[in-house]
Design a protein around this motif. Structure first.
Motif, PDB file in Angstrom:
ATOM      1  N   LYS A 195       9.807  -7.391  23.177  1.00  0.00           N
ATOM      2  CA  LYS A 195       9.797  -8.832  23.431  1.00  0.00           C
ATOM      3  C   LYS A 195      10.611  -9.237  24.663  1.00  0.00           C
ATOM      4  O   LYS A 195      10.833 -10.429  24.902  1.00  0.00           O
ATOM      5  CB  LYS A 195      10.318  -9.584  22.204  1.00  0.00           C
ATOM      6  N   LYS A 196      11.044  -8.267  25.467  1.00  0.00           N
ATOM      7  CA  LYS A 196      11.780  -8.560  26.693  1.00  0.00           C
ATOM      8  C   LYS A 196      10.851  -8.390  27.903  1.00  0.00           C
ATOM      9  O   LYS A 196      10.150  -7.397  28.003  1.00  0.00           O
ATOM     10  CB  LYS A 196      12.975  -7.620  26.838  1.00  0.00           C
ATOM     11  N   PRO A 197      10.835  -9.374  28.822  1.00  0.00           N
ATOM     12  CA  PRO A 197      10.016  -9.225  30.030  1.00  0.00           C
ATOM     13  C   PRO A 197      10.623  -8.166  30.953  1.00  0.00           C
ATOM     14  O   PRO A 197      11.782  -8.268  31.343  1.00  0.00           O
ATOM     15  CB  PRO A 197      10.061 -10.614  30.668  1.00  0.00           C
ATOM     16  N   ILE A 198       9.842  -7.147  31.279  1.00  0.00           N
ATOM     17  CA  ILE A 198      10.375  -6.037  32.089  1.00  0.00           C
ATOM     18  C   ILE A 198       9.593  -5.800  33.372  1.00  0.00           C
ATOM     19  O   ILE A 198      10.033  -5.059  34.244  1.00  0.00           O
ATOM     20  CB  ILE A 198      10.413  -4.732  31.281  1.00  0.00           C
ATOM     21  N   GLY A 199       8.422  -6.441  33.513  1.00  0.00           N
ATOM     22  CA  GLY A 199       7.614  -6.194  34.704  1.00  0.00           C
ATOM     23  C   GLY A 199       6.534  -7.235  34.866  1.00  0.00           C
ATOM     24  O   GLY A 199       6.328  -8.107  34.006  1.00  0.00           O
ATOM     25  N   MET A 200       5.829  -7.144  35.980  1.00  0.00           N
ATOM     26  CA  MET A 200       4.759  -8.094  36.262  1.00  0.00           C
ATOM     27  C   MET A 200       3.661  -7.411  37.068  1.00  0.00           C
ATOM     28  O   MET A 200       3.899  -6.416  37.762  1.00  0.00           O
ATOM     29  CB  MET A 200       5.306  -9.311  37.022  1.00  0.00           C
ATOM     30  N   ILE A 201       2.460  -7.967  36.958  1.00  0.00           N
ATOM     31  CA  ILE A 201       1.314  -7.429  37.687  1.00  0.00           C
ATOM     32  C   ILE A 201       0.304  -8.553  37.879  1.00  0.00           C
ATOM     33  O   ILE A 201       0.182  -9.439  37.021  1.00  0.00           O
ATOM     34  CB  ILE A 201       0.690  -6.236  36.918  1.00  0.00           C
ATOM     35  N   ASN A 202      -0.385  -8.553  39.017  1.00  0.00           N
ATOM     36  CA  ASN A 202      -1.348  -9.603  39.355  1.00  0.00           C
ATOM     37  C   ASN A 202      -2.709  -8.989  39.650  1.00  0.00           C
ATOM     38  O   ASN A 202      -2.803  -7.824  40.049  1.00  0.00           O
ATOM     39  CB  ASN A 202      -0.888 -10.385  40.587  1.00  0.00           C
ATOM     40  N   TYR A 260      14.091   0.000  34.184  1.00  0.00           N
ATOM     41  CA  TYR A 260      12.965   0.531  33.439  1.00  0.00           C
ATOM     42  C   TYR A 260      12.088   1.462  34.288  1.00  0.00           C
ATOM     43  O   TYR A 260      11.045   1.924  33.818  1.00  0.00           O
ATOM     44  CB  TYR A 260      12.104  -0.618  32.907  1.00  0.00           C
ATOM     45  N   ARG A 261      12.504   1.752  35.498  1.00  0.00           N
ATOM     46  CA  ARG A 261      11.707   2.600  36.382  1.00  0.00           C
ATOM     47  C   ARG A 261      11.875   4.078  36.026  1.00  0.00           C
ATOM     48  O   ARG A 261      12.896   4.494  35.515  1.00  0.00           O
ATOM     49  CB  ARG A 261      12.093   2.350  37.840  1.00  0.00           C
ATOM     50  N   GLY A 262      10.834   4.833  36.331  1.00  0.00           N
ATOM     51  CA  GLY A 262      10.871   6.268  36.077  1.00  0.00           C
ATOM     52  C   GLY A 262      10.678   6.640  34.623  1.00  0.00           C
ATOM     53  O   GLY A 262      10.909   7.801  34.239  1.00  0.00           O
ATOM     54  N   LYS A 263      10.236   5.681  33.795  1.00  0.00           N
ATOM     55  CA  LYS A 263      10.098   5.944  32.355  1.00  0.00           C
ATOM     56  C   LYS A 263       8.669   5.699  31.862  1.00  0.00           C
ATOM     57  O   LYS A 263       8.429   5.686  30.653  1.00  0.00           O
ATOM     58  CB  LYS A 263      11.080   5.073  31.580  1.00  0.00           C
ATOM     59  N   GLY A 264       7.766   5.472  32.787  1.00  0.00           N
ATOM     60  CA  GLY A 264       6.366   5.305  32.407  1.00  0.00           C
ATOM     61  C   GLY A 264       5.917   3.891  32.141  1.00  0.00           C
ATOM     62  O   GLY A 264       4.744   3.656  31.809  1.00  0.00           O
ATOM     63  N   TYR A 265       6.813   2.907  32.292  1.00  0.00           N
ATOM     64  CA  TYR A 265       6.441   1.522  31.991  1.00  0.00           C
ATOM     65  C   TYR A 265       5.434   0.968  33.003  1.00  0.00           C
ATOM     66  O   TYR A 265       4.506   0.232  32.628  1.00  0.00           O
ATOM     67  CB  TYR A 265       7.682   0.639  31.954  1.00  0.00           C
ATOM     68  N   ALA A 266       5.603   1.302  34.273  1.00  0.00           N
ATOM     69  CA  ALA A 266       4.676   0.798  35.292  1.00  0.00           C
ATOM     70  C   ALA A 266       3.270   1.335  35.040  1.00  0.00           C
ATOM     71  O   ALA A 266       2.277   0.602  35.163  1.00  0.00           O
ATOM     72  CB  ALA A 266       5.160   1.199  36.684  1.00  0.00           C
ATOM     73  N   LYS A 267       3.175   2.613  34.695  1.00  0.00           N
ATOM     74  CA  LYS A 267       1.857   3.195  34.410  1.00  0.00           C
ATOM     75  C   LYS A 267       1.235   2.540  33.191  1.00  0.00           C
ATOM     76  O   LYS A 267       0.038   2.229  33.181  1.00  0.00           O
ATOM     77  CB  LYS A 267       1.977   4.701  34.193  1.00  0.00           C
ATOM     78  N   ASP A 268       2.029   2.315  32.137  1.00  0.00           N
ATOM     79  CA  ASP A 268       1.517   1.662  30.939  1.00  0.00           C
ATOM     80  C   ASP A 268       0.989   0.262  31.258  1.00  0.00           C
ATOM     81  O   ASP A 268      -0.081  -0.136  30.782  1.00  0.00           O
ATOM     82  CB  ASP A 268       2.622   1.559  29.880  1.00  0.00           C
ATOM     83  N   MET A 269       1.743  -0.472  32.070  1.00  0.00           N
ATOM     84  CA  MET A 269       1.350  -1.825  32.443  1.00  0.00           C
ATOM     85  C   MET A 269       0.037  -1.808  33.226  1.00  0.00           C
ATOM     86  O   MET A 269      -0.876  -2.617  32.974  1.00  0.00           O
ATOM     87  CB  MET A 269       2.465  -2.472  33.273  1.00  0.00           C
ATOM     88  N   LEU A 270      -0.078  -0.883  34.162  1.00  0.00           N
ATOM     89  CA  LEU A 270      -1.292  -0.767  34.958  1.00  0.00           C
ATOM     90  C   LEU A 270      -2.484  -0.386  34.082  1.00  0.00           C
ATOM     91  O   LEU A 270      -3.572  -0.956  34.216  1.00  0.00           O
ATOM     92  CB  LEU A 270      -1.086   0.268  36.061  1.00  0.00           C
ATOM     93  N   CYS A 271      -2.273   0.547  33.177  1.00  0.00           N
ATOM     94  CA  CYS A 271      -3.360   0.983  32.294  1.00  0.00           C
ATOM     95  C   CYS A 271      -3.829  -0.142  31.378  1.00  0.00           C
ATOM     96  O   CYS A 271      -5.036  -0.290  31.121  1.00  0.00           O
ATOM     97  CB  CYS A 271      -2.916   2.188  31.468  1.00  0.00           C
TER      98      CYS A 271
END
Length: 289
Positions: free
Chosen positions: A203-210, A229-240
């Motif tokens: 429930k915490k905002p950790i990233g954004m994507i447009n 939160y970098r280097g832990k797979g969150y960006a890939k999860d968000m993109l997917c």
């Protein structure tokens, strides 16, 4: 010869711009496209389309993309039959005059990576190669986004009451000034084609994507996560997660751009199934030199 300046092109002018763009691309054997959507520009009253006419014939134009306060991106096209006559230079003077009104410091000239004269033009403009960007497209045949590493969700920003979250993320992730972050958030929310998503973990905002969707083509931009939160797979999860959302609405192509100086981001996108298609070179001119 006649020069005209526009803040925003109308439908007929857009058709004329794209026609000249296509003619130039065919002649130069490239695939370059000017940004003529000015809805993301920081200064609403800035002229962003500069036109050169011979009688009623459009023979050259420069488009300006200016989402930031002190930097603009420039893309220009001149009819092959009218080159080497100084028309682009005349238009560029008008662009520089406009930039000076808003205290713009840097001009970035955008060239297709296959354009054979980019280095020569860069030297003529007294502009230095600043960076190369890769244009990537998603390969639908090989789904590499079928499993998430973390428990995250993405939610579309649908109301201005959510701006504080978006603006805070923009400032912390991309180091944007607050007024620039506000301008971008407003522009995306007001757009008929763009959408902005916030990524949440516990429930915490950790990233954004447009994403910008035109017809059945999607362009992803502005992806980032907080440093912790970098280097832990969150960006890939968000993109997917966004890719899965796009597949639901029958998108035929998904693309994005990445700086060649950012190998981590490039590796991330390619691990998700994106492939390099072409590149763009950015030459920087400092107006305050």
């Amino acid at each position: 010869m006649k020069i005209e300046k526009k803040i925003m092109p109308d439908t007929l002018l857009v058709e004329q711009l794209r026609a000249l763009e296509s003619k130039c691309n065919a002649y130069d054997k490239i695939q370059s496209s000017a940004c003529i959507d000015v809805s993301m520009n920081y200064y609403e009253n800035m002229n962003s389309i500069f036109l050169m006419y011979e009688e009623d014939k459009l023979i050259s134009f420069i488009s300006v993309f200016a989402p930031l306060k002190h930097e603009i991106e420039i893309c220009g096209f001149t009819d092959p039959e009218y080159r080497q006559k100084g028309y682009f230079s005349m238009l560029l003077k008008e662009v520089i005059n406009e930039a000076n009104k808003f205290n713009i410091k840097d001009l970035l000239f955008v060239f297709d990576g296959k354009f054979s004269h980019s280095e020569k033009l860069g030297k003529k403009l007294n502009a230095k190669l600043y960076l190369t960007e890769y244009f990537l497209t998603y390969s639908f045949k090989d789904d590499k986004c079928n499993k998430l590493k973390n428990k995250v969700v993405i939610k579309e920003v649908q109301h201005s009451t959510e701006f504080p979250i978006v603006i805070d993320l923009d400032k912390r992730i991309f180091k944007e000034d607050e007024d620039v972050a506000i301008s971008m958030a407003k522009a995306v929310l007001a757009s008929e084609t763009r959408s902005q998503y916030v990524c949440y973990h516990d429930k915490k905002p950790i990233g954004m994507i447009n994403v910008d969707i035109n017809n059945d083509e999607a362009m992803i931009f502005g992806l980032g996560v907080l440093s912790e939160y970098r280097g832990k797979g969150y960006a890939k999860d968000m993109l997917c997660l966004l890719i899965h959302e796009l597949k639901k609405v029958d998108i035929s192509s998904i693309s994005l751009e990445v700086d060649s100086n950012n190998p981590e981001a490039l590796a991330l996108y390619m691990s998700c199934g994106f492939e390099k298609v072409k590149s763009f070179e950015y030459y920087r001119m400092d107006l305050h030199d």
